[in-house]
Enzyme design. Structure first.
Site, PDB file in Angstrom:
ATOM      1  N   LYS A  45      -2.823   5.992  -4.013  1.00 23.96           N
ATOM      2  CA  LYS A  45      -4.131   6.855  -3.760  1.00 23.96           C
ATOM      3  C   LYS A  45      -3.709   8.358  -4.497  1.00 23.96           C
ATOM      4  CE  LYS A  45      -3.960   4.842   0.929  1.00 23.96           C
ATOM      5  NZ  LYS A  45      -2.312   4.565   0.816  1.00 23.96           N
ATOM      6  N   ASP A  81       0.901  -1.116  -0.065  1.00 20.76           N
ATOM      7  CA  ASP A  81      -0.018   0.064  -0.010  1.00 20.76           C
ATOM      8  C   ASP A  81       0.920   1.099   0.120  1.00 20.76           C
ATOM      9  OD1 ASP A  81      -3.033   1.173   0.978  1.00 20.76           O
ATOM     10  OD2 ASP A  81      -1.442   2.244   1.908  1.00 20.76           O
ATOM     11  N   TYR A 107       2.835   9.983  -0.212  1.00 20.15           N
ATOM     12  CA  TYR A 107       3.814   9.359   0.611  1.00 20.15           C
ATOM     13  C   TYR A 107       5.246   9.682  -0.148  1.00 20.15           C
ATOM     14  CZ  TYR A 107       0.290   6.379   2.557  1.00 20.15           C
ATOM     15  OH  TYR A 107      -0.761   6.025   3.270  1.00 20.15           O
ATOM     16  N   HIS A 115      -7.650   9.787  -1.159  1.00 19.23           N
ATOM     17  CA  HIS A 115      -6.861   9.580  -0.071  1.00 19.23           C
ATOM     18  C   HIS A 115      -7.873  10.222   1.111  1.00 19.23           C
ATOM     19  CE1 HIS A 115      -2.599   9.383   1.666  1.00 19.23           C
ATOM     20  NE2 HIS A 115      -3.400   8.857   2.288  1.00 19.23           N
TER      21      HIS A 115
END
Length: 273
Positions: free
Chosen positions: A78, A48, A53, A111
């Site tokens: 996401k 994931d 990120y 997200h």
């Protein structure tokens, strides 16, 4: 079979490994690459990540270098929470697709229902606009499933009332003491898989004496007990670590928690958060 290779089945028939390896807060580069390689070597088959990120490229490189066939690995990423328009969503997906460089993405999520800098603000119209792009991507076969993250019941109801596809998954903060019962119940009623991030409450559960006592009964760590608890409730856990020993241990979940102990853990609900 093991907890790492057993699967849940999404409402569209796609199988998703029931434990995911989370990469939130792992910096791009060697830390992400090495952690994902350790996870894949340990048997994880669900990784994931997210555009926010900043580590999609390292995730993709680790998967490509792992030697594990691509079709055996489930990849989630996401859309950044700030993007609430169709053109932005299309450009962002192209960027994630290129950064990962893994072909079809297995699960693509919004997200959050609002930008992180303005939590709780009303972006229902923007979410609907973005979701229609997600439906296009799904229809084109560029993603195998689509979903949301951090959506609660009003967010979900707004979305499904104006679109065609009910989300296949909702990834929410879910751990012993914080089980988001209303959202979880709504998702169950509508066939939406609940995924739980921060299953260890970002480490705050690990020193809880009540959990230590129950974990000792099973000869497991509090971390293993806490992650297994999600599976006992049909919730997909997303443990995260950069320590090889912990990455491996977090996937060693082939035990069951007795119903009376599950009930005792349920009693802690909303007392840990």
């Amino acid at each position: 079979m093991s907890a790492l290779t057993d699967t849940f089945t999404l409402s569209n028939g796609v199988e998703i490994p029931q434990v995911g390896f989370g990469t939130w807060q792992i910096p791009d580069g060697s830390e992400t690459y090495d952690s994902v390689r350790v996870a894949l070597d340990a048997g994880y088959r669900h990784i994931d990540t997210a555009a926010a990120y900043g580590n999609e490229a390292s995730v993709g490189r680790a998967v490509r270098d792992s030697g594990v066939p691509r079709e055996e690995i489930f990849i989630t990423t996401k859309l950044k929470a700030e993007i609430k328009d169709a053109d932005g969503a299309r450009r962002a997906f192209d960027g994630s697709e290129a950064a990962l460089d893994l072909g079809v993405i297995d699960l693509y999520l919004i997200h959050a229902p609002w930008p992180w800098t303005d939590m709780g603000s009303d972006h229902r119209a923007g979410n609907i606009e973005v979701w229609k792009v997600f439906e296009e991507l799904y229809g084109e076969g560029r993603v195998r499933s689509i979903g949301v993250s951090n959506f609660v019941v009003p967010d979900l109801e707004s979305l499904v009332s104006a679109t065609e596809i009910i989300p296949h998954a909702d990834q929410i903060r879910w751990f012993i003491g914080h089980t988001q019962d209303d959202t979880t119940a709504w998702c169950r009623e509508h066939g939406v898989l609940v995924e739980g991030y921060s299953p260890l409450a970002t480490g705050r559960l690990l020193e809880d004496d009540r959990l230590v006592a129950i974990a000792e009964k099973y000869g497991v760590s509090v971390a293993q007990l806490s992650i297994r608890y999600l599976l006992e409730h049909g919730v997909l856990p997303l443990p995260k670590s950069v320590t090889p020993e912990r990455i491996r241990a977090n996937g060693e979940l082939d035990f069951e928690i007795a119903p009376d102990d599950v009930a005792a853990l349920d009693e802690l609900s909303n007392t840990v958060d």
